[in-house]
Design a protein around this motif. Structure first.
Motif, PDB file in Angstrom:
ATOM      1  N   LEU A 253       0.860  -1.178   0.000  1.00  0.00           N
ATOM      2  CA  LEU A 253       0.000   0.000   0.000  1.00  0.00           C
ATOM      3  C   LEU A 253       0.898   1.231   0.000  1.00  0.00           C
ATOM      4  O   LEU A 253       1.722   1.399   0.901  1.00  0.00           O
ATOM      5  CB  LEU A 253      -0.924   0.020   1.222  1.00  0.00           C
ATOM      6  N   VAL A 254       0.749   2.046  -1.033  1.00  0.00           N
ATOM      7  CA  VAL A 254       1.503   3.299  -1.123  1.00  0.00           C
ATOM      8  C   VAL A 254       0.656   4.381  -0.478  1.00  0.00           C
ATOM      9  O   VAL A 254      -0.515   4.541  -0.829  1.00  0.00           O
ATOM     10  CB  VAL A 254       1.786   3.675  -2.586  1.00  0.00           C
ATOM     11  N   ILE A 255       1.233   5.093   0.463  1.00  0.00           N
ATOM     12  CA  ILE A 255       0.505   6.193   1.095  1.00  0.00           C
ATOM     13  C   ILE A 255       1.262   7.480   0.811  1.00  0.00           C
ATOM     14  O   ILE A 255       2.395   7.673   1.276  1.00  0.00           O
ATOM     15  CB  ILE A 255       0.354   5.983   2.610  1.00  0.00           C
ATOM     16  N   SER A 256       0.672   8.323   0.016  1.00  0.00           N
ATOM     17  CA  SER A 256       1.248   9.616  -0.328  1.00  0.00           C
ATOM     18  C   SER A 256       0.168  10.391  -1.061  1.00  0.00           C
ATOM     19  O   SER A 256      -0.682   9.792  -1.723  1.00  0.00           O
ATOM     20  CB  SER A 256       2.463   9.426  -1.253  1.00  0.00           C
ATOM     21  N   ASN A 257       0.223  11.691  -0.941  1.00  0.00           N
ATOM     22  CA  ASN A 257      -0.743  12.484  -1.698  1.00  0.00           C
ATOM     23  C   ASN A 257      -0.428  12.344  -3.177  1.00  0.00           C
ATOM     24  O   ASN A 257       0.627  12.785  -3.642  1.00  0.00           O
ATOM     25  CB  ASN A 257      -0.677  13.952  -1.277  1.00  0.00           C
ATOM     26  N   MET A 258      -1.340  11.705  -3.912  1.00  0.00           N
ATOM     27  CA  MET A 258      -1.076  11.418  -5.315  1.00  0.00           C
ATOM     28  C   MET A 258      -1.131  12.689  -6.174  1.00  0.00           C
ATOM     29  O   MET A 258      -0.803  12.668  -7.338  1.00  0.00           O
ATOM     30  CB  MET A 258      -2.076  10.386  -5.838  1.00  0.00           C
ATOM     31  N   ARG A 259      -1.588  13.788  -5.582  1.00  0.00           N
ATOM     32  CA  ARG A 259      -1.725  15.031  -6.359  1.00  0.00           C
ATOM     33  C   ARG A 259      -0.585  16.004  -6.107  1.00  0.00           C
ATOM     34  O   ARG A 259      -0.536  17.063  -6.715  1.00  0.00           O
ATOM     35  CB  ARG A 259      -3.048  15.708  -6.015  1.00  0.00           C
ATOM     36  N   THR A 260       0.300  15.662  -5.183  1.00  0.00           N
ATOM     37  CA  THR A 260       1.449  16.539  -4.953  1.00  0.00           C
ATOM     38  C   THR A 260       2.708  15.858  -5.465  1.00  0.00           C
ATOM     39  O   THR A 260       2.730  14.650  -5.687  1.00  0.00           O
ATOM     40  CB  THR A 260       1.643  16.841  -3.459  1.00  0.00           C
ATOM     41  N   GLY A 261       3.727  16.655  -5.625  1.00  0.00           N
ATOM     42  CA  GLY A 261       5.020  16.112  -6.022  1.00  0.00           C
ATOM     43  C   GLY A 261       5.170  16.064  -7.526  1.00  0.00           C
ATOM     44  O   GLY A 261       4.203  16.113  -8.274  1.00  0.00           O
ATOM     45  N   THR A 262       6.426  16.002  -7.927  1.00  0.00           N
ATOM     46  CA  THR A 262       6.696  15.924  -9.361  1.00  0.00           C
ATOM     47  C   THR A 262       7.921  15.062  -9.571  1.00  0.00           C
ATOM     48  O   THR A 262       8.619  14.717  -8.620  1.00  0.00           O
ATOM     49  CB  THR A 262       6.909  17.334  -9.944  1.00  0.00           C
ATOM     50  N   THR A 263       8.138  14.681 -10.799  1.00  0.00           N
ATOM     51  CA  THR A 263       9.312  13.877 -11.136  1.00  0.00           C
ATOM     52  C   THR A 263      10.013  14.489 -12.330  1.00  0.00           C
ATOM     53  O   THR A 263       9.399  15.205 -13.121  1.00  0.00           O
ATOM     54  CB  THR A 263       8.917  12.422 -11.456  1.00  0.00           C
ATOM     55  N   ILE A 264      11.284  14.180 -12.452  1.00  0.00           N
ATOM     56  CA  ILE A 264      12.112  14.838 -13.458  1.00  0.00           C
ATOM     57  C   ILE A 264      11.630  14.528 -14.876  1.00  0.00           C
ATOM     58  O   ILE A 264      11.711  15.375 -15.770  1.00  0.00           O
ATOM     59  CB  ILE A 264      13.605  14.468 -13.261  1.00  0.00           C
ATOM     60  N   ASP A 265      11.084  13.333 -15.091  1.00  0.00           N
ATOM     61  CA  ASP A 265      10.736  12.982 -16.469  1.00  0.00           C
ATOM     62  C   ASP A 265       9.570  13.820 -17.007  1.00  0.00           C
ATOM     63  O   ASP A 265       9.333  13.847 -18.207  1.00  0.00           O
ATOM     64  CB  ASP A 265      10.441  11.475 -16.600  1.00  0.00           C
ATOM     65  N   ARG A 266       8.859  14.509 -16.132  1.00  0.00           N
ATOM     66  CA  ARG A 266       7.774  15.370 -16.610  1.00  0.00           C
ATOM     67  C   ARG A 266       8.296  16.692 -17.156  1.00  0.00           C
ATOM     68  O   ARG A 266       7.547  17.461 -17.753  1.00  0.00           O
ATOM     69  CB  ARG A 266       6.809  15.678 -15.466  1.00  0.00           C
ATOM     70  N   HIS A 267       9.548  16.983 -16.904  1.00  0.00           N
ATOM     71  CA  HIS A 267      10.063  18.314 -17.228  1.00  0.00           C
ATOM     72  C   HIS A 267      11.063  18.306 -18.369  1.00  0.00           C
ATOM     73  O   HIS A 267      11.438  19.372 -18.848  1.00  0.00           O
ATOM     74  CB  HIS A 267      10.714  18.935 -15.991  1.00  0.00           C
TER      75      HIS A 267
END
Lengths: 741, 639
Positions: free
Chosen positions: A77-91
């Motif tokens: 079970l992954v617990i983290s706000n799925m709407r926050t955060g970013t990753t390098i591959d998006r940029h």
């Protein structure tokens, strides 16, 4: 004896628990209710995980990371706000891909750009208290998100990976089946009779439980308790008795008529000896479990998951029992642990753990960041040859003045002596210091620290004598019997007698007349916390410990980013040079219009407590230094100094490490290390800069600590958006956009 | 402990009878021409071109077609899927009517653990084709498939194997399975791969005109070579590396190519993180192969194909500190020992003397633990024959098993004799002046002569979208340096196939050589039975023996009712102090268990009591890898 004495025992702990619950009364929205009055087993755990995922879709994701031999899914079970955060591959825009266009790289999830904490249970099937602790922690995290600002920040900025059951077959057989199975399941012919798994335990009387069968046996090792005839008392080895002797066995018969009972069950291998670190012994032959390291489906699933989630910095594995925590190593002496990591393990995490348990810890752990502060204080060392541990409840400690009164925190050779302190019983390591002997081979936390680069630890939950609220502190030489009597009565009063079956006459097909009854195997509380208050108590202490550790996670951010226009023209042209003899001729080309030369300056900071890697983490295969990108319109930007991405080493955390000097430049990762090694000795720092820039590192100066200042000199044709992105493997990914000044 | 499936249920005598029947009267071969070394024509039954490389689709279709046509000799299965979902197809080849594949001692072959080394695929495919098409014609192949199983996995790293053939690539790429890896530490995975920029189907090199560069075009316009001096007045170039784009805009080209860990550092034995990241058997491709190898315990030897450099790398036990010094070992454990004088020589002297007799002789100079000396000798013998068969292949000893390589793992983790073959090597064919290497001039000459000018990417101008006007070329094409040009595929494959078949022909064979009777006193008789293994390999490898992974060979006794065995308590009787052959080999109460070394025999002595005038004794040797053999002696008492 200069022991630090923490508030004592469970009574204090319960007080804390009450306070904790009191701080947020009714505020937590528990949209997936859970009770700890019974164990969940595999089935209940899967149902709960699915319920949580349904109830909290925005902050959870339920992953299937593998499958056991018997076809049961291993969940995380992954617990983290799925709407926050970013990753390098998006940029980063990728251009001109190979026409072959292999799709082997999947887009990153937003939580891959956040520091991660791993929590697991049920590696050993019969240690299912760990599963309950995992579920308790899940409940606290998800139900506290909306009401607790601290939790909200953690879940927004970090990611928790909770795997309540690493070994589904073992847990299923132990809890649902009542057949205690530490190992995983395998389709093996254990007794070489050509049949597979044909002789496991049996519910002889068909009452739906595996309990015990007792029978009169002149060679038996038990007698019936005088006080409570329901309780069987085990005789000491070789003890004489006038009473009638009994044997007590698990409910089982010889299914295949080979004269042996239960010799070919589903039982496979110990999954926690199947990891790659130290799987081979000193003679280069197999010393761990399985056909080879990572041969088991369970360990492979974990290893594969970690390989794809390298943002994990903290690793907790819940086992039972004993009531203490092991940090690495099992295979190696402490001399293999960097002094800095040792201090973080013992003086930061270990100290907190002892405080939570109300246990004693060495006075050395209270040293303040400046190492000399505690000078003159006596150092405790165990005289060589003295046994470790002593009685279960009290550690044997002998005080001795160290030579010269010097205090050292360096990890030492084989024994604990050079480490500078004895480890308390509640916070220790598996390696046997005194005998200089490994505890085991191929153990998970050894791999997670040494090869993966995380602060890993195993907690052996549950110490019945200490962790059972309300149980008297029995004394005498029959403590076990007194506890048993008390427990049989306790479950009668509190659990309606559900956990203990009265003895009833039964004729065993192989052993003849006897009686079936006693504890239903799952609930005998020897290896697992008793359901209800005792279990909740254990869960809550360890939830607090995980919460403490979560707040240590690094968090790397671009705190400041500016762009300063140094030069600007509206009529630039391209140009090239030709040489003729000693004359250079500049040839003008295409007009490019407006051009700016811009100095971009960014400040990168780790605002978290811990560094972004363990001491040697960045140098491990699969790991890397923190890196920073400057991204704009590729068609309009030319890098004059600096490159689009560059390594900034490993960012330290803000927390001073007890007994450890703040980092020198060499504490960075691979890149800096190599530069240092190529440097001639004794070179002054100002000259070092020249070397570094010549070697392609664009760092303007040697930087250390938890901040970096990075500069680029770029040329922009016309206008371009600019953003600085820091991507730290374990410290998170963060973006800051820049407006031209 | 290895357990061969159904071993006990195979009726040995019937099996032997079947072998005879099949050989003397091959039903399917009646209308064909047997036993004609001047030309078998089995290849006409299944024609296939060995003058090209095949894509995954093509080579797996060939495998399926072979299996369909030769269904009595071949089975096909997928042992698992690659990362990108391709099936790893494996052929099991044996004469099914003489016994199921699992009952026969087996050879493992895998073609290309490294994606770019696809000549291994062709060697495997060729071996399968050769065995299948010749079974009905060629007595050597016929006998071999009657007694031996071949497990052949032409493509191991199938995603990369297919890519290498199908797409523009350098001779070195793609090498690894397609696990994403961040090679340049920028947080992105496999984001900057190489590209065929000019679309000519070749992945060559890029150069840019640069007055400060130190390269110029060669006179023939084919290569970029260093300028003669800084004053030379020529058009100058600078190298930009391999053909490609800067995909991620970081100013570097091709710096994060596809693929993860080296698959031949991914095997369990001696695995370490630095070489084999992320964990042992992490890649589906290697794991599927090893799981098959590990669980088929009838596999006796394994071939793993690589390139390049024409090497026969044999798995031999590793060096042990303090083991016997070089001059005092080598033949100790086996049948290959030489005289005492020989023992005193240096390794170089020994090799020189051996090569006077046989120019291909090999000598493995390695100190190994006593328990592993026989394998050292056996592998030395096999390597000698390998050098003889493959002529310009050079035998070597595999290095210390410290890095998770398949060939070490096959031996150390499963006791299988293992061979890593480095196929091909243009440098050997191109060397004109005999200095052992091929310089640029020699290489160009080799291309001109052997390839009649093919195989070179001639430098040409091209307008690169990012870099502007550049030059591309000046390199060999793909199938030259590491994989042989198509015209050489078959000759390389043929010689390698011969070596594999030779090794299979030396798989152990346990036999009862003779039974002799010597009257003792009264009605007591001494019976001496000699069992042997004429083959080069022992019945059990030293590794299997030391780790007790295989049941030892067992000799069992039976007799007519008139003859009973007299059980002698162990060590109670000295039979003939002068007969060294039987000393220590008197059989007491237990059936003897032992290992038959390569090219060796052993004699055991039994004491029996005979009543009446007629009877028989019978001995059966049962060997896990050496098979089962029985011999009976009728005994008649004269007047």
């Amino acid at each position: 004896m200069s022991m630090i004495r923490s508030p004592r025992k469970w009574a204090g702990g319960m007080l804390c628990l009450a306070l904790l619950l009191g701080t947020a009364p009714g505020a937590s929205a528990q949209r997936a209710p859970i009770s700890f009055d019974d164990y969940h087993g595999y089935t209940g755990t899967v149902e709960y995980l699915q319920a949580v995922n349904r109830a909290y879709p925005n902050i959870t994701e339920l992953l299937e990371i593998g499958e056991s031999t018997m076809g049961r899914t291993i969940y995380v079970l992954v617990i983290s706000n799925m709407r926050t955060g970013t990753t390098i591959d998006r940029h980063i825009e990728l251009r001109n891909p190979r026409r072959e266009n292999v799709q082997n790289v999947t887009p990153m999830k937003s939580y891959h750009g956040k520091p991660g904490q791993w929590i697991d249970g049920g590696t050993h099937g019969n240690e299912y208290t760990g599963t309950e602790v995992c579920l308790y922690i899940i409940d606290k995290l998800v139900s506290g998100y909306s009401s607790d600002d601290g939790l909200k920040t953690l879940i927004d900025d970090c990611v928790f990976y909770v795997c309540p059951i690493v070994n589904p077959d073992g847990v299923y057989n132990s809890v649902e089946g009542g057949n205690s199975q530490r190992q995983n399941s395998m389709n093996n012919d254990d007794d070489n009779d050509g049949r597979i798994n044909e002789d496991g335990p049996d519910d002889l009387n068909g009452d739906g439980h595996i309990t015990s069968f007792r029978y009169r046996d002149p060679e038996g090792g038990y007698v019936v308790d005088d006080v409570d005839p329901r309780v069987m008392v085990r005789l000491a080895r070789g003890a004489e008795t006038d009473k009638e002797r009994w044997s007590v066995i698990r409910e089982d018969r010889d299914n295949d008529g080979d004269g042996r009972r239960g010799e070919d069950s589903e039982r496979g291998i110990d999954v926690n000896r199947n990891y790659p670190e130290g799987w081979y012994g000193d003679d280069n032959e197999k010393a761990g479990s399985g056909y080879y390291a990572a041969s088991a489906p369970e360990s492979r699933a974990i290893l594969e998951f970690f390989t794809n989630n390298t943002n994990i910095l903290l690793v907790q594995s819940f086992h039972t029992s004993g009531g203490f925590t092991y940090r690495p190593f099992a295979r190696w002496p402490d001399s293999r642990i960097d002094a800095k990591d040792l201090a973080i393990f013992d003086k930061v995490m270990g100290k907190k753990y002892c405080e939570l348990l109300g246990a004693d810890y060495p006075a050395e752990w209270d040293v303040e960041p400046a190492p000399q502060a505690a000078a003159g204080q006596g150092m405790r060392m165990r005289p060589s040859g003295a046994p470790q541990g002593g009685t279960p409840q009290q550690m044997v400690r002998v005080q001795r003045q160290a030579p010269g009164g010097q205090q050292t925190t360096r990890a030492g050779g084989g024994g604990g002596g050079a480490r500078g302190y004895d480890l308390p019983r509640e916070w220790t390591h598996p390696y046997n210091d005194n005998a200089d002997r490994p505890y085991g081979y191929g153990i998970f936390i050894d791999w997670a620290y040494a090869q993966f680069g995380s602060y890993s630890m195993t907690t052996e939950l549950w110490n019945r004598s200490r962790d059972f609220p309300g149980m008297p502190e029995f004394e005498g030489d029959d403590v076990q019997a007194q506890q048993e009597r008390w427990l049989v009565n306790y479950q009668e009063e509190n659990n309606g007698g559900r956990f203990f079956v009265p003895w009833q006459s039964y004729r065993h097909p192989d052993l003849g007349q006897g009686e079936i009854g006693g504890w239903i195997a799952q609930y005998n509380s020897r290896n697992n916390a008793f359901p209800g208050d005792a279990l909740r108590h254990v869960c809550d202490i360890h939830w607090q410990f995980e919460l403490f550790k979560a707040n240590l996670l690094p968090r790397v951010v671009v705190t400041d980013a500016t762009a300063e226009v140094l030069y600007e023209t509206n009529s630039a042209t391209e140009a090239s040079v030709t040489y003729q003899g000693d004359t250079a001729t500049i040839n003008r080309g295409r007009r490019t219009g407006a051009v700016k030369v811009v100095l971009v300056t960014a400040t990168i900071e780790n605002t978290g407590q811990l560094a972004t890697q363990v001491a040697r983490g960045a140098r491990l295969a699969g790991n890397r230094n923190d890196a920073v990108w400057l991204v704009g319109d590729r068609d309009r930007i030319t890098f004059l100094q600096g490159t689009a991405h560059q390594s900034i080493g490993v960012l330290e955390g803000v927390m001073p490490i007890p007994g450890i000097q703040s980092s020198a430049p060499a504490a960075g990762g691979r890149g800096q290390q190599q530069m240092m090694m190529q440097m001639p000795a004794g070179i002054p720092p100002e000259m070092m800069q020249q070397f570094m820039s010549r070697m392609g590192g664009a760092q303007p100066e040697v930087q250390a600590g938890n901040t970096r200042e990075v500069k680029w000199l770029i040329m922009i044709e016309g206008n371009s958006p600019l953003k600085v992105i820091v991507t730290s493997q374990r410290g998170g990914t963060h973006v800051k956009e820049i407006t031209l000044r | 402990m290895k357990m061969r499936m159904n071993w006990k249920s195979v009726p040995v005598l019937i099996l032997a009878a079947l072998v005879m029947a099949a050989w003397s009267n091959p039903a399917s071969a009646q209308d064909k021409e047997p036993a004609n070394p001047g030309g078998y024509h089995g290849e006409l039954d299944f024609t296939i071109s060995w003058k090209r490389y095949y894509s995954y689709e093509e080579w797996t279709k060939i495998m399926h077609d072979l299996q369909t046509k030769y269904s009595s000799l071949a089975d096909i299965e997928s042992i698992g899927k690659s990362r990108m979902g391709r099936d790893q197809f494996l052929l099991t080849i044996t004469a099914k009517e003489t016994g199921a594949h699992g009952t026969k001692t087996a050879m493992w072959m895998d073609g290309a653990v490294h994606g770019n080394e696809v000549n291994g695929v062709m060697c495997c495919l060729y071996t399968a084709w050769y065995l299948l098409t010749r079974y009905d014609y060629d007595p050597y192949v016929h006998e071999m498939l009657n007694t031996t199983t071949f497990y052949i996995l032409p493509g191991l790293n199938v995603d990369a194997n297919d890519s290498y053939v199908m797409w523009p690539n350098t001779e070195n790429d793609p090498r690894e399975p397609y696990r994403p890896e961040d090679n340049d530490g920028d947080g992105l995975y496999d984001e900057d791969q190489n590209e065929d920029v000019d679309g000519d189907g070749e992945l060559s090199s890029m150069y840019i005109e640069d007055p400060t560069g130190n390269l110029k075009l060669s006179d023939d316009g084919r290569r970029f070579i260093p300028v003669a001096s800084e004053f030379e007045d020529v058009m100058r170039f600078r190298s930009l590396g391999r053909e490609g784009y800067d995909n991620d805009g970081d100013g570097r080209i091709n710096e994060d190519d596809i693929g993860g860990p080296d698959p031949n550092r991914n095997y369990p034995y001696g695995w370490n993180l630095g070489a084999g990241w992320p964990y042992p058997m992490s890649e589906n491709e290697t794991r599927n192969a090893w799981e098959f190898q590990r669980t088929h315990e009838n596999i006796f030897a394994a071939f793993h194909y690589h390139n390049t450099g024409r090497l026969i790398m044999t798995s031999v036990p590793w060096e042990v500190e303090g083991a016997a010094p070089a001059a005092g070992r080598g033949g100790g454990g086996g049948p290959y020992g030489q005289g005492r004088g020989f023992q005193a020589m240096t390794p170089e002297q020994r090799l020189a003397q051996m090569q006077e007799e046989n120019q291909y002789a090999q000598f493995f100079d390695r100190n190994v633990a006593p328990a592993y000396r026989h394998d050292l000798a056996v592998q030395q013998q096999i390597a000698t024959m390998g050098a003889r068969i493959m002529k310009n292949y050079r035998p070597t000893q595999a290095g210390p098993p410290g890095s998770g390589q398949a060939q070490s793992n096959s031996y150390m983790s499963a006791g299988q004799y293992a061979y890593l073959i480095e196929l091909w090597g243009t440098h050997m064919d191109g060397d004109q002046n005999g200095d052992g290497r091929v310089d640029q001039e020699e290489r160009m000459l080799w291309l001109d002569i052997e390839l009649t000018g093919e195989g070179w990417v001639v430098p040409h101008r091209f307008d690169h979208p990012d870099l502007g006007p550049i030059w591309i070329g000046g390199t060999m094409k793909k199938h030259i340096g590491r994989t042989p040009p198509a015209r050489y595929i078959e000759s390389e494959a043929f010689r390698n196939m011969q070596f594999v078949l030779y090794c299979a022909s030396q798989f152990p064979k346990a036999e009862v050589e003779e039974i002799k009777v010597t009257p003792s006193t009264g009605d007591l008789l001494w019976v001496d039975v000699t069992v042997k293994n004429d083959r080069t390999y022992p019945t059990i490898s030293d590794r299997d023996l030391e780790r007790e992974w295989v049941d030892q060979d067992r000799l069992s006794f039976s007799s007519s009712s008139s003859i009973t065995r007299v059980e002698i308590p162990e060590g109670s009787t000295i039979i003939d102090p002068n007969d060294r052959r039987t000393q220590g080999n008197v059989v007491g109460t237990e059936d003897p268990e032992f290992r038959l070394n390569g090219q060796s025999s052993r004699t055991f002595r039994y004491l029996v009591k005979m009543s009446g005038n007629n009877g028989w004794v019978e001995f059966t040797i049962n060997s896990f890898h050496g098979g089962t053999a029985t011999k009976r002696l009728n005994i008649r008492s004269g007047d």
